[in-house]
Design a protein around this motif. Structure first.
Motif, mmCIF file in Angstrom:
data_model
loop_
_atom_site.group_PDB
_atom_site.id
_atom_site.type_symbol
_atom_site.label_atom_id
_atom_site.label_comp_id
_atom_site.label_asym_id
_atom_site.label_seq_id
_atom_site.Cartn_x
_atom_site.Cartn_y
_atom_site.Cartn_z
ATOM 1 N N ASP A 380 3.899 6.026 -12.958
ATOM 2 C CA ASP A 380 2.744 6.373 -12.129
ATOM 3 C C ASP A 380 1.766 5.220 -12.228
ATOM 4 O O ASP A 380 1.492 4.732 -13.333
ATOM 5 N N GLU A 388 -3.945 8.876 -9.876
ATOM 6 C CA GLU A 388 -2.602 8.484 -9.411
ATOM 7 C C GLU A 388 -2.633 8.006 -7.966
ATOM 8 O O GLU A 388 -3.020 8.737 -7.065
ATOM 9 N N GLY A 391 3.498 7.131 -7.290
ATOM 10 C CA GLY A 391 4.468 7.778 -8.180
ATOM 11 C C GLY A 391 5.846 7.243 -7.839
ATOM 12 O O GLY A 391 6.175 7.118 -6.665
HETATM 13 MG MG MG Z 1 3.294 12.046 -8.497
#
Ligand code: MG
Ligand code: 4AD
Length: 465
Positions: A380, A388, A391
């Protein structure tokens, strides 16, 4: 002369061909003046800056000038002249003015005074006409272009993955059903369940949450591909960072391990940031002054630093010993919340952080398992103010481990036959990631609500426009 022939205001403002006759068309931002002279600030969206139109009041019909109010659309032909005072270098001495569309001041909701972002969300159909949203949507365009340019220049192929999907394999989020069945009277099977065999596709279908699984099929043939399309998640997440419909960029690369994947993600994010600084400086300066005085320095700080790379285990140790007062406590095995991600980025490392080696239990089935049996090669990427932003992972290429994980998670194996075929035929190590386009837009623009970087946002209980 064709109706479209005109000078864009952006070009007029940077022209030095004075005393030349030009035509500009756009929407009136403001009109002021007196009985003799009118000053009209005109904007056509080509730039954040307005051009000033000077009109000699007695030379124009009264009725025409009366209708030139904020929001009206006009065409002006006149002489481009060098402007002595004020902020602008050029202005136009109007010779003819044509009114395309008036905007009755009694009902036009955008007035000269600034409006709150909350109010503008309610009139998302008109907010592109504000300085703020003009800037944001020009930057959004520039970022979309830069994304395609980056991948094209690096030998990636743009692959279009389906938006309607017949598999819920990814498990990335709740899905929106796609059906043409009559909801009031759906066909039933003998045991009383809805009979999707009679539905349009002869099976249950949904809007996709990610193009990744099909992206992998492309990568294991074309080597390096990317997708860039809309994705849909029916989670009831009413946060400033979640949309039910958002755009995702998903590169997928054969012969990349997790390190190569991290290198690509870092290079890509820096490229986009540099691109914005180089191509959108006027709009960024505006946003910097209006909303976030740290914006441009934050953008510069990201391109001039190596992202911190740590393991999930290290992250949990830092968080547990931080003494910070988190809403959610952390322990090994728990998912990181946005408060934890932002602590690591903003308070601890003060730079973007890439976390790898997450517990296998909290990550998707397709992520490559590490030899420890507990963690996977997930990554991440965490960004200041966002948390975030990316990902991704190296993908599991051991078919036995993959099948075991699919069984453990009760995912119907028959839905994934096509996916597992890549591991049976010409299998290769490969990796990829997903960048949320609107999360990137939040970072680049400094806006704090994701509803303000998407032209027509869809969130729980809201699909207006
Ligand atoms: Mg994610
Ligand atoms: O982490 P996510 O769920 O990963 C995937 O979907 C993988 N299939 C990607 C891949 O490996 N190809 O989502 C990826 C990114 C997140 O990091 C976030 O930036 C964004 O998509 N995202 C959202 N953005 C806005 N609204 C939401 N509801 C989002 N959910 C995820």
């Amino acid at each position: 002369m064709s109706i479209k022939s005109r000078t864009k205001i952006q070009d007029a403002l940077t022209s030095d061909e004075f005393e030349k006759e030009i035509t500009v068309k756009g929407w009136v931002r403001t009109r002021r003046g007196n009985k003799k002279i009118a000053f009209i600030a005109l904007n056509d969206g080509s730039t954040i800056n307005n051009i000033q139109i000077i009109a000699d009041v007695p030379a124009f019909p009264e009725e025409l000038l009366r209708q030139i109010t904020t929001g009206a659309c006009i065409s002006v032909t006149g002489l481009l002249t060098s402007s002595p005072g004020g902020g602008q270098n050029v202005e136009i001495q109007a010779q003819t003015i044509e009114l395309y569309g008036a905007a009755d001041p009694a009902s036009y909701p955008l007035q000269k005074k600034g409006h709150s972002l909350e109010f503008l969300r309610e009139i998302a159909h008109l907010r592109p006409r504000t300085n703020t949203f003009g800037a944001i949507f020009r930057i959004r365009h520039a970022m979309a272009y830069a994304i395609h340019k980056y991948f094209n220049d690096n030998g990636f192929f743009y692959l279009h993955t389906p938006i309607i999907t017949g598999s819920d394999a990814e498990g990335a989020g709740e899905m929106f059903r796609v059906t043409t069945l009559d909801m009031n009277n759906p066909p039933k099977t003998q045991d009383g369940k809805i009979n999707y065999k009679e539905d349009f596709f002869g099976k249950e279908t949904n809007l996709t949450v990610s193009g990744q699984l099909e992206g992998e099929l492309g990568a294991l043939a074309l080597s390096e591909i990317y997708t860039f399309g809309p994705t849909f998640r029916a989670e009831n997440s009413n946060t400033p960072r979640h949309l039910a419909e958002f755009w995702m960029i998903e590169p997928e690369m054969a012969f990349y391990d997790i390190e190569d994947n991290m290198d690509l993600a870092e290079d890509f994010l820096k490229y986009l940031t540099v691109y914005a600084l180089e191509h959108c400086h006027e709009d960024l300066n505006f946003l910097n002054n209006m909303y976030d005085k740290e914006l441009i320095s934050r953008l510069n700080s990201v391109i001039n630093t190596d992202f911190m790379r740590i393991s999930y285990t290290e992250a949990v140790e830092i968080l547990s010993s931080s003494g910070a007062d988190f809403e959610f406590p952390t322990h090994w095995g728990s998912d990181l919340q946005s408060e934890h991600e932002r602590y690591l980025v903003e308070a601890h490392f003060k730079k973007p952080v890439i976390i790898t080696g997450y517990p296998k239990k909290i990550k998707a089935f397709y992520m490559k398992q590490n030899d420890d049996g507990n963690t996977v090669r997930a990554m991440d990427v965490l960004f200041p103010k966002i948390g975030e932003i990316i990902g991704g992972s190296q993908r599991e290429d051991d078919i036995n481990k993959l099948e075991a994980r699919i069984k453990e998670l009760d995912i119907p194996m028959e839905d994934l036959g096509w996916y597992l075929d890549t591991r049976k035929f010409g299998n290769a190590p490969h990796s990829g990631f997903g960048l949320g386009f609107e999360r990137m837009m939040l970072f680049i623009t400094g806006m704090s609500n994701i509803r303000d970087v998407m032209p027509f946002p869809r969130t729980p209980k809201n699909a207006a426009f």
